[in-house]
Design a protein around this motif. Sequence first.
Motif, PDB file in Angstrom:
ATOM      1  N   LYS A 124       5.561   4.756   1.761  1.00  0.00           N
ATOM      2  CA  LYS A 124       5.984   6.080   2.234  1.00  0.00           C
ATOM      3  C   LYS A 124       6.626   5.981   3.614  1.00  0.00           C
ATOM      4  O   LYS A 124       7.699   6.545   3.857  1.00  0.00           O
ATOM      5  CB  LYS A 124       4.788   7.020   2.273  1.00  0.00           C
ATOM      6  N   ALA A 125       5.991   5.250   4.518  1.00  0.00           N
ATOM      7  CA  ALA A 125       6.530   5.106   5.872  1.00  0.00           C
ATOM      8  C   ALA A 125       7.890   4.426   5.849  1.00  0.00           C
ATOM      9  O   ALA A 125       8.809   4.835   6.567  1.00  0.00           O
ATOM     10  CB  ALA A 125       5.553   4.316   6.744  1.00  0.00           C
TER      11      ALA A 125
ATOM     12  N   ASP B  23       0.833  -1.195   0.000  1.00  0.00           N
ATOM     13  CA  ASP B  23       0.000   0.000   0.000  1.00  0.00           C
ATOM     14  C   ASP B  23       0.871   1.249   0.000  1.00  0.00           C
ATOM     15  O   ASP B  23       1.983   1.243   0.567  1.00  0.00           O
ATOM     16  CB  ASP B  23      -0.897   0.029   1.242  1.00  0.00           C
ATOM     17  N   PRO B  24       0.405   2.331  -0.620  1.00  0.00           N
ATOM     18  CA  PRO B  24       1.208   3.553  -0.699  1.00  0.00           C
ATOM     19  C   PRO B  24       1.671   4.081   0.662  1.00  0.00           C
ATOM     20  O   PRO B  24       2.802   4.547   0.788  1.00  0.00           O
ATOM     21  CB  PRO B  24       0.269   4.552  -1.380  1.00  0.00           C
ATOM     22  N   GLU B  25       0.811   3.988   1.675  1.00  0.00           N
ATOM     23  CA  GLU B  25       1.219   4.510   2.984  1.00  0.00           C
ATOM     24  C   GLU B  25       2.337   3.677   3.610  1.00  0.00           C
ATOM     25  O   GLU B  25       3.187   4.203   4.321  1.00  0.00           O
ATOM     26  CB  GLU B  25       0.030   4.638   3.946  1.00  0.00           C
ATOM     27  N   ILE B  26       2.370   2.372   3.317  1.00  0.00           N
ATOM     28  CA  ILE B  26       3.455   1.534   3.812  1.00  0.00           C
ATOM     29  C   ILE B  26       4.758   1.904   3.113  1.00  0.00           C
ATOM     30  O   ILE B  26       5.800   2.035   3.751  1.00  0.00           O
ATOM     31  CB  ILE B  26       3.126   0.038   3.607  1.00  0.00           C
TER      32      ILE B  26
END
Length: 73
Positions: free
Chosen positions: A14-15, A9-12
Amino acid sequence: MENITIKVDPEIAKAYREAEPEKQQKIQMFLNIMLKKAVSQKPLLDIMEEASQQAISNGMTPEILESILNDEK
């Protein structure tokens, strides 16, 4: 070690990119253990023992693992 690409997922993504190098290394160790378990035909207990020994030799401690698993960031 070799590099592979896995969709997340994009948020993973990014993190992970924004994480400190030490945290990235811990995540890589954890994922390596989990992927080894997922693709192996060995009994789970054997995989866990091998992963534990490898993690210990790479500096992983129970406290570090707990901090990775409990990290909310």
